[in-house]
Design a protein around this motif. Structure first.
Motif, PDB file in Angstrom:
ATOM      1  N   ASN A 151     -82.293  23.845  31.640  1.00 32.90           N
ATOM      2  CA  ASN A 151     -82.750  22.659  32.354  1.00 32.90           C
ATOM      3  C   ASN A 151     -81.596  21.680  32.529  1.00 32.90           C
ATOM      4  O   ASN A 151     -80.953  21.296  31.557  1.00 32.90           O
ATOM      5  CB  ASN A 151     -83.894  21.991  31.589  1.00 32.90           C
ATOM      6  N   LYS A 152     -81.331  21.271  33.753  1.00 32.65           N
ATOM      7  CA  LYS A 152     -80.223  20.355  34.037  1.00 32.65           C
ATOM      8  C   LYS A 152     -80.716  18.992  34.518  1.00 32.65           C
ATOM      9  O   LYS A 152     -79.917  18.078  34.736  1.00 32.65           O
ATOM     10  CB  LYS A 152     -79.298  20.951  35.104  1.00 32.65           C
ATOM     11  N   ASN A 153     -82.023  18.854  34.719  1.00 33.71           N
ATOM     12  CA  ASN A 153     -82.565  17.614  35.271  1.00 33.71           C
ATOM     13  C   ASN A 153     -83.568  16.989  34.306  1.00 33.71           C
ATOM     14  O   ASN A 153     -84.474  17.665  33.800  1.00 33.71           O
ATOM     15  CB  ASN A 153     -83.249  17.901  36.609  1.00 33.71           C
ATOM     16  N   TYR A 187     -78.200  17.877  22.920  1.00 29.41           N
ATOM     17  CA  TYR A 187     -77.009  18.629  23.322  1.00 29.41           C
ATOM     18  C   TYR A 187     -75.828  18.114  22.511  1.00 29.41           C
ATOM     19  O   TYR A 187     -75.537  16.911  22.523  1.00 29.41           O
ATOM     20  CB  TYR A 187     -76.733  18.442  24.817  1.00 29.41           C
ATOM     21  N   GLU A 231     -75.453  11.396  37.145  1.00 30.71           N
ATOM     22  CA  GLU A 231     -74.931  12.677  36.683  1.00 30.71           C
ATOM     23  C   GLU A 231     -73.998  12.426  35.512  1.00 30.71           C
ATOM     24  O   GLU A 231     -73.144  11.548  35.563  1.00 30.71           O
ATOM     25  CB  GLU A 231     -74.174  13.394  37.800  1.00 30.71           C
ATOM     26  N   GLU A 252     -71.306  14.320  32.975  1.00 27.07           N
ATOM     27  CA  GLU A 252     -70.488  15.515  32.766  1.00 27.07           C
ATOM     28  C   GLU A 252     -69.969  15.548  31.335  1.00 27.07           C
ATOM     29  O   GLU A 252     -69.456  14.550  30.818  1.00 27.07           O
ATOM     30  CB  GLU A 252     -69.317  15.538  33.743  1.00 27.07           C
ATOM     31  N   GLU A 271     -69.853  21.059  31.741  1.00 22.78           N
ATOM     32  CA  GLU A 271     -71.274  21.172  32.054  1.00 22.78           C
ATOM     33  C   GLU A 271     -71.809  19.829  32.534  1.00 22.78           C
ATOM     34  O   GLU A 271     -71.404  18.764  32.048  1.00 22.78           O
ATOM     35  CB  GLU A 271     -72.039  21.651  30.823  1.00 22.78           C
ATOM     36  N   LYS A 272     -72.743  19.869  33.490  1.00 24.73           N
ATOM     37  CA  LYS A 272     -73.268  18.639  34.079  1.00 24.73           C
ATOM     38  C   LYS A 272     -74.787  18.583  33.980  1.00 24.73           C
ATOM     39  O   LYS A 272     -75.468  19.606  34.090  1.00 24.73           O
ATOM     40  CB  LYS A 272     -72.846  18.546  35.551  1.00 24.73           C
ATOM     41  N   PHE A 273     -75.304  17.366  33.754  1.00 25.66           N
ATOM     42  CA  PHE A 273     -76.739  17.132  33.696  1.00 25.66           C
ATOM     43  C   PHE A 273     -77.079  15.927  34.571  1.00 25.66           C
ATOM     44  O   PHE A 273     -76.242  15.039  34.771  1.00 25.66           O
ATOM     45  CB  PHE A 273     -77.188  16.863  32.264  1.00 25.66           C
ATOM     46  N   LYS A 274     -78.315  15.908  35.077  1.00 21.36           N
ATOM     47  CA  LYS A 274     -78.746  14.815  35.944  1.00 21.36           C
ATOM     48  C   LYS A 274     -80.001  14.151  35.381  1.00 21.36           C
ATOM     49  O   LYS A 274     -80.793  14.770  34.678  1.00 21.36           O
ATOM     50  CB  LYS A 274     -79.015  15.340  37.350  1.00 21.36           C
TER      51      LYS A 274
END
Length: 300
Positions: free
Chosen positions: A3-5, A78, A93, A95, A100-103
């Motif tokens: 999951n990134k969002n 994380y 966003e 980083e 790795e990037k998350f929003k």
């Protein structure tokens, strides 16, 4: 992580970040806490002035807090260091140093500050143990001891009022020429507070507990505790977001913990000189509630 969002990303998983996450988790918000496990008080043996946890180690309090927050399955963790934060069309966003990037729709900055140690041998080893910053957090434990304050001018004068209430055996170490006003000097003299202008060469200690202050002149003075106000810097680069910084170096927030950038909140040591576990928990709880309200207003 697949999951990134998220609804909210919290940079920093210490007391304020965990407290904010609990408020959001209990509101069913999808939250990501990013933390590298290096709080500024990791060297401090005991934490005080926080009801129900008085005298526990900082790490023990943090572990108990995390265990509480982990009960809410919409809060995720994380292990990493934030490298960059930026505004996007739909929110923000973040980083990580790994790339790795998350929003997220909202952002809470709870990443604390990094203390900048003076070039005094032994200082860093004693920081948080016998070289201390807060009379409310540590003062009772060194009450009536031979105590010093490493500071000068107005800050040293104001700080001495608080410390004088805890011990009358007090010396101001200005580490160079004193910069007090005549009125301040007279008041310090009336209260028999010693002013020492000798330049400090180092601190002799045993496992972080001060034994003596050593001066460049070769002179040594026994000491049990030393209060110090030292410079600091933000743990993450808030210039990426454009958050306004105060003259003192803190992230500027309003009464709702909002920064000057819409959608970005901040809490804990990065916004106030009142650096304590209790204060961080209170600010984090409030920030989490305010972010949830903002999301609810937008979604309703």
């Amino acid at each position: 992580m697949e999951n990134k969002n998220f609804d909210v990303i919290i940079t920093g998983g210490s007391y304020s970040g965990l407290s904010a996450a609990m408020a959001l988790g209990r509101s069913l918000r999808n939250v990501l806490i990013i933390d590298n496990g290096k709080p500024c008080n990791r060297q401090t043996p005991h934490s005080h002035n926080f009801v129900t946890h008085d005298g526990k180690t900082p790490s023990e309090i943090a572990q108990l807090a995390r265990k509480d927050v982990e009960k809410y399955n919409t809060v995720h963790f994380y292990n990493g260091t934030v490298a960059k934060t930026q505004k996007t069309i739909g929110g923000f966003e973040v980083e990580i140093s790994s790339g790795e990037k998350f929003k997220a729709k909202k952002l809470i900055l709870a990443s604390g500050v990094k203390d900048k140690m003076p070039d005094i041998p032994g200082f860093a080893e004693c920081w948080g143990i016998s070289v201390i910053h807060c009379p409310y957090c540590h003062g009772y434990e060194v009450k009536n001891e031979v105590t010093g304050i490493l500071s000068n001018g107005d800050m040293a004068y104001e700080f001495s009022k608080l410390i004088f209430n805890l011990t009358k055996n007090l010396t101001l170490f200005t580490n160079g020429k004193a910069t007090f006003t005549e009125e301040q000097l007279e008041k310090l003299k009336q209260n028999t507070i010693i002013i020492n202008e000798d330049e400090i060469a180092g601190i002799k200690h045993t496992n972080g507990f001060i034994q003596r202050i050593i001066f460049k002149s070769g002179k040594e003075i026994p000491l049990q505790a030393l209060y110090a106000k030292i410079p600091f810097e933000q743990n993450i680069n808030v210039d990426d977001l454009g958050c306004e910084i105060t003259e003192q170096g803190f992230i500027k927030v309003d009464m709702m913990q909002k920064t000057t950038i819409p959608g970005v909140y901040a809490c804990g040591d990065n916004v106030t000189m009142m650096r304590s576990v209790a204060n961080a928990v209170a600010q984090g709880n409030f920030a989490g509630a305010m972010v949830n309200k903002e999301l609810s207003d937008e979604e309703f």
